[in-house]
Enzyme design. Structure first.
Site, short mmCIF file in Angstrom:
data_model
loop_
_atom_site.label_atom_id
_atom_site.label_comp_id
_atom_site.label_asym_id
_atom_site.label_seq_id
_atom_site.Cartn_x
_atom_site.Cartn_y
_atom_site.Cartn_z
N GLY A 9 0.82 -1.28 -0.07
CA GLY A 9 -0.05 0.06 -0.17
C GLY A 9 0.92 1.29 0.05
N GLY A 14 1.69 4.12 4.42
CA GLY A 14 2.68 3.13 3.80
C GLY A 14 3.86 4.15 3.21
CB ALA A 131 1.26 11.03 6.43
CE LYS A 184 -6.60 6.85 16.85
NZ LYS A 184 -6.37 6.43 15.63
CG ASN A 192 -13.66 9.81 14.05
OD1 ASN A 192 -13.09 10.58 14.81
ND2 ASN A 192 -12.71 9.16 13.43
CG ASN A 202 -12.00 16.56 15.65
OD1 ASN A 202 -12.87 16.05 14.74
ND2 ASN A 202 -11.04 15.97 15.72
P1 NAD Z 1 -4.28 5.46 2.04
O1 NAD Z 1 -5.94 5.24 1.26
O2 NAD Z 1 -3.82 6.61 1.71
O3 NAD Z 1 -3.43 4.20 1.35
C1 NAD Z 1 -3.68 3.01 1.31
C2 NAD Z 1 -3.04 2.45 -0.12
O4 NAD Z 1 -3.26 0.99 0.02
C3 NAD Z 1 -3.78 2.84 -1.04
O5 NAD Z 1 -2.57 3.52 -1.98
C4 NAD Z 1 -4.43 1.68 -1.87
O6 NAD Z 1 -4.40 1.84 -3.42
C5 NAD Z 1 -3.39 0.55 -1.35
N1 NAD Z 1 -4.02 -0.69 -1.50
C6 NAD Z 1 -5.11 -0.86 -1.25
N2 NAD Z 1 -5.37 -2.51 -1.53
C7 NAD Z 1 -4.13 -2.79 -2.07
C8 NAD Z 1 -3.72 -3.99 -2.56
N3 NAD Z 1 -4.45 -5.07 -2.60
N4 NAD Z 1 -2.40 -3.83 -2.99
C9 NAD Z 1 -1.56 -2.73 -2.98
N5 NAD Z 1 -2.01 -1.80 -2.39
C10 NAD Z 1 -3.26 -1.84 -2.05
O7 NAD Z 1 -4.83 4.99 3.65
P2 NAD Z 1 -4.02 5.54 4.79
O8 NAD Z 1 -4.48 6.85 5.25
O9 NAD Z 1 -2.30 5.20 4.65
O10 NAD Z 1 -4.43 4.52 5.83
C11 NAD Z 1 -4.07 3.17 5.99
C12 NAD Z 1 -4.36 2.67 7.55
O11 NAD Z 1 -3.93 3.44 8.55
C13 NAD Z 1 -6.07 2.91 7.90
O12 NAD Z 1 -6.46 1.86 8.59
C14 NAD Z 1 -5.95 4.19 8.64
O13 NAD Z 1 -7.25 4.40 9.44
C15 NAD Z 1 -4.48 4.11 9.39
N6 NAD Z 1 -4.19 5.37 9.83
C16 NAD Z 1 -4.03 6.31 8.85
C17 NAD Z 1 -3.53 7.62 9.58
C18 NAD Z 1 -3.00 8.84 8.34
O14 NAD Z 1 -2.57 9.86 8.84
N7 NAD Z 1 -3.32 8.67 7.27
C19 NAD Z 1 -3.14 7.77 10.73
C20 NAD Z 1 -3.25 6.70 11.45
C21 NAD Z 1 -3.95 5.56 11.07
O1 KPL Z 2 -8.08 9.90 15.62
C1 KPL Z 2 -8.84 10.90 15.17
C2 KPL Z 2 -9.52 10.76 13.63
O2 KPL Z 2 -9.84 11.70 13.34
O3 KPL Z 2 -9.67 9.58 13.18
C3 KPL Z 2 -9.28 11.84 16.16
C4 KPL Z 2 -8.54 13.09 16.16
C5 KPL Z 2 -9.03 11.04 17.64
C6 KPL Z 2 -10.77 12.03 16.19
O4 KPL Z 2 -11.61 10.79 16.54
#
Ligand code: NAD
Ligand code: KPL
Length: 305
Positions: A9, A14, A131, A184, A192, A202
């Site tokens: 991903g 990623g 990110a 969490k 949310n 929020n």
């Molecule tokens: P995103 O949508 O930015 O990235 C996911 C990636 O996975 C996409 O590029 C998609 O094309 C790829 N993907 C999906 N299936 C695939 C496959 N079979 N093969 C290859 N690639 C594949 O998602 P994200 O924001 O990085 O979030 C990922 C997880 O992390 C989520 O569960 C999210 O809740 C959690 N998370 C994200 C953040 C953040 O700041 N973005 C912070 C904390 C937690």
């Molecule tokens: O993690 C969060 C989100 O937006 O997913 C916070 C900031 C804690 C709100 O639930």
């Protein structure tokens, strides 16, 4: 040569992990969806991380799921709803001692993944790093945070935490990762969906304190019933603190809906309601919140699962 990190991903998290590991000189392979995405990646020439306004590109080698290289260490960085099928495709490539690191938010996807790969060690993560993508193969490091990692079935920390030190990925091994994930999840359930339904940041929830308090009481009841009493301690105070501290932000679910993206509802509120039903616990406000949210997503033409 140290064990390569296969990163599944190339989205926000990623890319954030792959670029920092590569920057530390560690071997990284990016796994992209298909041959078309691989071609697009090759034209781009690498993954770009934007940090403090400065962009740096890392030429991380990429492959598709069909590549024959065995996988010993897999960082699963897709959304919760994609994790099970994505890992199932890679299962034939996993070595006998493979370890998976699951970055998915919420609960439910971790067990679904583990069932696909019973021979592998699955380590769950809970991250407060932030990110977002500002272009194809480009990610902005928006919020420095912390990642807790743990394995509910095996308390011993893996050796590769040294790689995270080298890559300057702030982390800690947690012997109570399930409690962290539930805490969490409860925070996300209390904040949310309401930000989506009230169409607010929020901080807007400071105008809906009663509704938030009622949800927190039901969530605390659920946490206690499902063997997570530590995750229930002072939940309402913590939710109010997060609402205040992140008042100017839009929640991740709000952003998904605003960008017409599928949400992770089934692994957050949906999971909470499902577990409550399994425990024959009646949580009317949580159930009603889920129904309202599902109705809202459907009215926007978005998936409700
Ligand atoms: P995103 O949508 O930015 O990235 C996911 C990636 O996975 C996409 O590029 C998609 O094309 C790829 N993907 C999906 N299936 C695939 C496959 N079979 N093969 C290859 N690639 C594949 O998602 P994200 O924001 O990085 O979030 C990922 C997880 O992390 C989520 O569960 C999210 O809740 C959690 N998370 C994200 C953040 C953040 O700041 N973005 C912070 C904390 C937690
Ligand atoms: O993690 C969060 C989100 O937006 O997913 C916070 C900031 C804690 C709100 O639930």
């Amino acid at each position: 040569m140290s064990t390569p990190w296969h990163v599944l991903g190339a989205g926000s998290l990623g890319t954030l992990w792959a670029t920092r590991l590569a920057r530390a000189g560690l071997p990284v392979r990016l796994i992209v969806r298909d041959a078309e995405r691989l071609r697009s990646y090759q034209v781009a020439g690498g993954l770009t991380l934007v940090e403090h306004g400065a962009a740096t590109t890392y030429a991380v080698p990429a492959q598709t799921a069909d590549d024959p290289e065995p996988i010993r260490r897999l960082l699963v960085a897709c959304k919760a709803y994609d994790a099970e099928s994505a890992v199932a495709r890679l299962a034939p490539r996993l070595s006998a001692d493979a370890e998976l690191i699951l970055l998915q938010n919420g609960l439910g996807s971790q067990d679904a993944v583990a069932a696909q790969v019973p021979q592998a060690r699955c380590i769950s993560a809970s991250s407060t790093e932030g990110a977002f993508r500002d272009g194809d193969w480009r990610v902005v490091f928006a919020g420095h945070g912390f990642t807790w990692l743990g394995d509910a079935s095996h308390p011993v920390a893996p050796i590769w935490l040294d790689d995270l030190d080298a890559a300057k990925i702030p982390h800690e091994w947690s012997t109570d990762i399930l409690t962290r994930l539930w805490r969490k999840l409860a925070l996300n359930c209390a904040i949310n969906p309401l930000t989506v339904l009230h169409d607010c940041r929020n901080g807007g929830l400071e105008q809906h304190q009663c509704e938030v308090a009622t949800l927190c009481a039901e969530l605390a009841e659920l946490l206690e019933r499902c063997g997570q009493p530590a995750a229930a301690v002072n939940l309402q105070q913590e939710v109010e603190r997060v609402i205040h501290a992140t008042a100017a932000n839009y929640s991740s679910m709000y952003q998904d809906v605003a960008n017409q993206r599928r949400t992770e509802i089934s692994y957050l509120l949906g999971h909470a309601c499902k577990v409550a039903t399994r425990h024959q616990l009646n949580l009317p406000h949580l159930n009603q919140l889920q129904q309202r949210l599902v109705g809202h997503l459907r009215s926007l033409g978005l998936p409700s699962d």
